[in-house]
Motif scaffolding. Structure first.
Motif, mmCIF file in Angstrom:
data_model
loop_
_atom_site.group_PDB
_atom_site.id
_atom_site.type_symbol
_atom_site.label_atom_id
_atom_site.label_comp_id
_atom_site.label_asym_id
_atom_site.label_seq_id
_atom_site.Cartn_x
_atom_site.Cartn_y
_atom_site.Cartn_z
ATOM 1 N N GLY A 120 125.784 -109.173 -30.556
ATOM 2 C CA GLY A 120 127.084 -108.687 -30.940
ATOM 3 C C GLY A 120 126.903 -107.154 -31.264
ATOM 4 O O GLY A 120 127.578 -106.479 -30.953
ATOM 5 N N GLY A 121 125.989 -107.264 -32.190
ATOM 6 C CA GLY A 121 125.665 -105.712 -32.620
ATOM 7 C C GLY A 121 125.225 -104.784 -31.620
ATOM 8 O O GLY A 121 125.471 -103.699 -31.598
ATOM 9 N N MET A 122 124.341 -105.437 -30.749
ATOM 10 C CA MET A 122 123.788 -104.676 -29.584
ATOM 11 C C MET A 122 125.064 -104.101 -28.792
ATOM 12 O O MET A 122 125.139 -102.989 -28.082
ATOM 13 N N MET A 123 125.923 -105.022 -28.292
ATOM 14 C CA MET A 123 126.861 -104.688 -27.513
ATOM 15 C C MET A 123 127.956 -103.483 -28.178
ATOM 16 O O MET A 123 128.379 -102.561 -27.539
ATOM 17 N N ARG A 124 128.010 -103.658 -29.549
ATOM 18 C CA ARG A 124 128.919 -102.845 -30.415
ATOM 19 C C ARG A 124 128.349 -101.403 -30.296
ATOM 20 O O ARG A 124 128.696 -100.399 -29.569
ATOM 21 N N ASP A 125 126.887 -101.258 -30.466
ATOM 22 C CA ASP A 125 125.987 -100.158 -30.467
ATOM 23 C C ASP A 125 126.286 -99.380 -29.001
ATOM 24 O O ASP A 125 126.403 -98.291 -28.865
ATOM 25 N N THR A 126 125.939 -100.333 -28.243
ATOM 26 C CA THR A 126 126.108 -99.655 -26.709
ATOM 27 C C THR A 126 127.366 -99.191 -26.351
ATOM 28 O O THR A 126 127.736 -97.993 -25.810
ATOM 29 N N LEU A 127 128.347 -99.876 -26.859
ATOM 30 C CA LEU A 127 129.992 -99.173 -26.383
ATOM 31 C C LEU A 127 130.250 -98.042 -27.101
ATOM 32 O O LEU A 127 130.846 -97.295 -26.721
ATOM 33 N N ILE A 128 129.959 -97.820 -28.554
ATOM 34 C CA ILE A 128 130.362 -96.842 -29.107
ATOM 35 C C ILE A 128 129.169 -95.619 -28.964
ATOM 36 O O ILE A 128 129.336 -94.747 -29.566
ATOM 37 N N MET A 129 128.127 -96.035 -28.108
ATOM 38 C CA MET A 129 127.382 -94.774 -27.677
ATOM 39 C C MET A 129 126.599 -94.485 -29.098
ATOM 40 O O MET A 129 126.400 -93.190 -29.128
ATOM 41 N N ALA A 130 126.019 -95.341 -29.800
ATOM 42 C CA ALA A 130 125.350 -94.735 -31.064
ATOM 43 C C ALA A 130 123.803 -94.630 -30.762
ATOM 44 O O ALA A 130 123.163 -94.455 -31.942
ATOM 45 N N GLY A 131 123.448 -94.342 -29.759
ATOM 46 C CA GLY A 131 122.034 -94.025 -29.525
ATOM 47 C C GLY A 131 121.517 -95.362 -29.247
ATOM 48 O O GLY A 131 121.945 -96.331 -28.789
ATOM 49 N N ALA A 132 120.001 -95.409 -29.673
ATOM 50 C CA ALA A 132 119.462 -96.550 -29.472
ATOM 51 C C ALA A 132 120.019 -97.508 -30.562
ATOM 52 O O ALA A 132 120.442 -97.288 -31.627
ATOM 53 N N VAL A 133 120.372 -98.931 -30.014
ATOM 54 C CA VAL A 133 120.684 -100.175 -30.802
ATOM 55 C C VAL A 133 119.970 -100.429 -31.890
ATOM 56 O O VAL A 133 118.795 -100.067 -32.271
ATOM 57 N N SER A 134 120.683 -100.618 -33.113
ATOM 58 C CA SER A 134 120.002 -100.894 -34.411
ATOM 59 C C SER A 134 118.845 -102.142 -34.233
ATOM 60 O O SER A 134 117.861 -101.968 -35.062
ATOM 61 N N ALA A 135 119.070 -102.848 -33.381
ATOM 62 C CA ALA A 135 117.999 -104.040 -33.436
ATOM 63 C C ALA A 135 116.861 -103.555 -32.630
ATOM 64 O O ALA A 135 115.507 -104.111 -32.963
ATOM 65 N N MET A 136 116.762 -102.365 -32.137
ATOM 66 C CA MET A 136 115.575 -101.678 -31.392
ATOM 67 C C MET A 136 114.962 -100.665 -32.234
ATOM 68 O O MET A 136 113.899 -100.449 -32.351
ATOM 69 N N LYS A 137 115.646 -100.238 -33.137
ATOM 70 C CA LYS A 137 115.451 -99.133 -33.787
ATOM 71 C C LYS A 137 114.639 -99.509 -35.097
ATOM 72 O O LYS A 137 113.714 -98.912 -35.682
ATOM 73 N N ASP A 138 115.209 -100.713 -35.861
ATOM 74 C CA ASP A 138 114.466 -101.140 -36.987
ATOM 75 C C ASP A 138 113.980 -102.606 -36.408
ATOM 76 O O ASP A 138 114.618 -103.732 -36.150
ATOM 77 N N PRO A 139 112.512 -102.724 -36.660
ATOM 78 C CA PRO A 139 112.041 -103.905 -36.096
ATOM 79 C C PRO A 139 112.187 -105.165 -37.189
ATOM 80 O O PRO A 139 112.107 -106.167 -36.679
ATOM 81 N N MET A 140 112.670 -104.814 -38.174
ATOM 82 C CA MET A 140 113.003 -105.892 -39.145
ATOM 83 C C MET A 140 113.997 -106.993 -38.321
ATOM 84 O O MET A 140 113.895 -108.111 -38.563
ATOM 85 N N TYR A 141 114.931 -106.581 -37.693
ATOM 86 C CA TYR A 141 116.217 -107.460 -37.066
ATOM 87 C C TYR A 141 115.213 -108.407 -35.948
ATOM 88 O O TYR A 141 115.449 -109.578 -36.110
ATOM 89 N N LEU A 142 114.309 -107.698 -35.328
ATOM 90 C CA LEU A 142 113.664 -108.617 -34.272
ATOM 91 C C LEU A 142 112.598 -109.691 -35.163
ATOM 92 O O LEU A 142 112.505 -110.707 -34.683
ATOM 93 N N ILE A 143 111.917 -109.037 -35.996
ATOM 94 C CA ILE A 143 110.949 -110.126 -36.747
ATOM 95 C C ILE A 143 111.782 -111.259 -37.434
ATOM 96 O O ILE A 143 111.427 -112.396 -37.184
ATOM 97 N N LEU A 144 112.998 -110.990 -37.955
ATOM 98 C CA LEU A 144 114.007 -112.035 -38.630
ATOM 99 C C LEU A 144 114.411 -113.185 -37.861
ATOM 100 O O LEU A 144 114.385 -114.115 -37.743
ATOM 101 N N ALA A 145 114.955 -112.642 -36.505
ATOM 102 C CA ALA A 145 115.315 -113.440 -35.434
ATOM 103 C C ALA A 145 113.939 -114.262 -34.824
ATOM 104 O O ALA A 145 114.381 -115.582 -34.746
ATOM 105 N N THR A 146 112.865 -113.645 -34.862
ATOM 106 C CA THR A 146 111.994 -114.414 -34.287
ATOM 107 C C THR A 146 111.278 -115.588 -35.354
ATOM 108 O O THR A 146 111.183 -116.840 -35.004
ATOM 109 N N VAL A 147 111.303 -115.213 -36.629
ATOM 110 C CA VAL A 147 111.002 -116.196 -37.610
ATOM 111 C C VAL A 147 112.001 -117.210 -37.663
ATOM 112 O O VAL A 147 111.614 -118.408 -37.614
#
Length: 314
Positions: free
Chosen positions: A52-79
């Motif tokens: 959901g957040g990735m689609m939001r960031d893509t639509l509002i053209m916020a640059g790189a999506v938050s999940a890619m800029k901050d590795p903590m998102y990916l780490i928490l999802a993986t855990v």
């Protein structure tokens, strides 16, 4: 949009991290039910918690999506995916925890999505849409990937409506200059609505035959039928007998023309002739020469019958 207190933003950032971790565990239960391998657990966890957040960031053209800029998102999802893979969470207690956690995340993510959209200058309606998308987008993607009709579309339980409520509240309060209060208070009614819909089995009513426009049109047509019939009766009484007879003769002539065999020598010319005869009859009526017009039609009909008899056609 007014400047938001950094402490409030940090508060929501902590909740976002916690939401990603928790949602990755919740959606991974789908992977277990579908008997996915560990790779499937990772994919479902990442898509469900970050989609959901990735689609939001893509639509509002916020640059790189938050999940890619901050590795903590990916780490928490993986855990979260690993926990769900190695632990079979089930039972009534887990079900209740899942429902309450999901309801809380709906409100928080809707507010976070709408707030970020407002920060990037989107109008209120678009901000509300981004809030709903942030809260429900991940779940929709998981349902589509696993071949299930998205819960947002089925309406078995209020799911998108609580997210919409939170997004609307935060946008309205932002327009009133109370953005901080909106971020703090908006998740509460949405969470309460989601929980009430679960405990009281609320859902948006719908029936396949629900069509108020068609029903209104049928009602008006039935209501107007007596008036239409009465107007026709009055028109028949006011119409002179000769005019009515002429009209019936013209209709009968047209029916005979349409009933001719398709192998006529020149059906186009016969149609033109019929139109011409009818036009002359109507012109005679307009000129108040009803009897002449009736005689003309009768003479033409008799001539046509004689001609058809001579050709050997009935």
């Amino acid at each position: 949009m007014e400047q938001v207190d950094p402490e409030v933003m940090n508060f929501y950032r902590v909740f976002e991290f916690g939401g990603v971790f928790l949602m990755s565990i919740l959606v991974s239960m789908v992977a277990r039910r579908r008997e996915f391998d560990i790779f499937g657990f990772f994919v479902i966890a990442l898509v469900g918690s970050l989609g959901g957040g990735m689609m939001r960031d893509t639509l509002i053209m916020a640059g790189a999506v938050s999940a890619m800029k901050d590795p903590m998102y990916l780490i928490l999802a993986t855990v979260g995916a690993l926990i769900a893979f190695f632990t079979h969470l089930r039972g009534r207690v887990w079900e209740l925890f899942q429902v309450h956690a999901d309801a809380l995340l709906l409100g928080i993510w809707a507010v976070a999505g709408a707030t970020k959209a407002l920060q990037y200058g989107l109008p209120p309606f678009s901000a509300v849409l981004m809030g709903v998308l942030t809260a429900t987008g991940g779940g929709v993607l998981v349902d589509v990937m696993t071949g299930v009709t998205p819960q947002v579309l089925v309406g078995k339980r209020l799911y998108a409506m609580p997210a919409l409520l939170s997004a609307v509240i935060v946008v309205v309060l932002n327009e009133l200059g109370q953005t901080i209060w909106g971020m703090l208070l908006a998740p509460i009614p949405a969470t309460a609505l989601a929980l009430l819909s679960y405990w009281r089995h609320w859902k948006i009513p719908f029936h396949v035959e629900f069509a108020p426009v068609n029903q209104a049109a049928n009602f008006l047509r039935n209501a107007a039928a007596p008036l239409e019939n009465e107007s026709r009766r009055i028109a028949r009484e006011l119409e002179p007998y000769a005019m009515r007879s002429l009209r019936h003769q013209a209709l009968a002539k047209a029916d005979r023309e349409l009933g001719n065999d398709v192998d006529d020598a020149n059906p186009v010319e016969e149609a033109k002739e019929a139109v011409k005869d009818t036009a002359e009859a109507v012109k005679a009526v307009v000129e108040h020469d009803v009897e002449t017009a009736a005689d003309a039609l009768t003479a033409d009909d008799e001539a046509e019958v004689n001609r058809e008899g001579g050709d050997g056609r009935a």
